[in-house]
Scaffold this motif. Structure first.
Motif, PDB file in Angstrom:
ATOM      1  N   GLY A   1      -6.879  -3.329 -10.287  1.00 14.15           N
ATOM      2  CA  GLY A   1      -7.352  -1.721 -10.143  1.00 14.15           C
ATOM      3  C   GLY A   1      -6.846  -1.709  -8.486  1.00 14.15           C
ATOM      4  N   TYR A   2      -7.347  -2.611  -7.400  1.00 11.50           N
ATOM      5  CA  TYR A   2      -7.648  -1.787  -6.249  1.00 11.50           C
ATOM      6  C   TYR A   2      -6.312  -1.396  -5.315  1.00 11.50           C
TER       7      TYR A   2
ATOM      8  N   GLY B   1      -3.130   1.979  -8.463  1.00 12.89           N
ATOM      9  CA  GLY B   1      -4.654   1.051  -9.215  1.00 12.89           C
ATOM     10  C   GLY B   1      -5.216   2.368  -9.317  1.00 12.89           C
ATOM     11  N   HIS B   2      -6.196   2.042 -10.544  1.00  8.48           N
ATOM     12  CA  HIS B   2      -7.012   3.152 -10.872  1.00  8.48           C
ATOM     13  C   HIS B   2      -8.321   3.420 -10.477  1.00  8.48           C
ATOM     14  N   ARG B   3      -8.613   1.879  -8.803  1.00 11.54           N
ATOM     15  CA  ARG B   3      -9.414   1.728  -8.160  1.00 11.54           C
ATOM     16  C   ARG B   3      -9.480   2.449  -6.981  1.00 11.54           C
ATOM     17  N   TYR B   4      -8.102   2.675  -6.694  1.00 10.58           N
ATOM     18  CA  TYR B   4      -7.537   3.103  -5.679  1.00 10.58           C
ATOM     19  C   TYR B   4      -7.590   4.204  -4.659  1.00 10.58           C
TER      20      TYR B   4
END
Length: 95
Positions: free
Chosen positions: A81-82, A86-89
Motif C-alpha cells: 500500500g505504499y 495505495g491505501h497507505r500512500y
C-alpha cells in the motif's frame, strides 16, 4: 494532400479532463515504494560500477543481486500500500 475544412473549434475533451490528467501524472512515481526501490538500485548500480572499474567481478555480481532485490522490495512495498494510489500512500502538496 488533404485539407481540413472543418470550422469547429470546440474541443471534445471536457474542461476538467485535462486537470484530472495533470493531477494523475503529478504523483507518478512519487511514493515511498518508488523512492525506496530507486535509492537501492542507484546504490547497487554505483557500487557495481566501482567494482567493474576496479576489476572485482564478485562486487559486480553482488551489486547485480542488490539491484534485483531493489526491484523486489519496490514491488513488495507497492503491494503493502505504499505505492501511488495505495491505501497507505499520502500525496504531497506541490508548491
Amino acid at each position: 494532400m488533404s485539407t481540413n475544412t472543418s470550422t469547429d473549434s470546440k474541443s471534445t475533451v471536457p474542461a476538467n479532463a485535462n486537470q484530472a490528467n495533470a493531477e494523475e501524472h503529478d504523483a507518478e512515481g512519487n511514493s515511498i515504494a518508488a523512492w525506496t526501490a530507486v535509492v537501492i538500485m542507484l546504490v547497487a548500480f554505483a557500487v557495481g560500477t566501482v567494482g567493474f572499474c576496479a576489476a572485482l567481478p564478485i562486487v559486480v555480481w553482488i551489486a547485480a543481486g542488490v539491484l534485483v532485490i531493489g526491484v523486489i522490495i519496490g514491488g513488495i512495498l507497492k503491494k503493502m500500500g505504499y505505492g501511488v494510489g495505495g491505501h497507505r500512500y499520502v500525496p504531497k502538496a506541490h508548491n
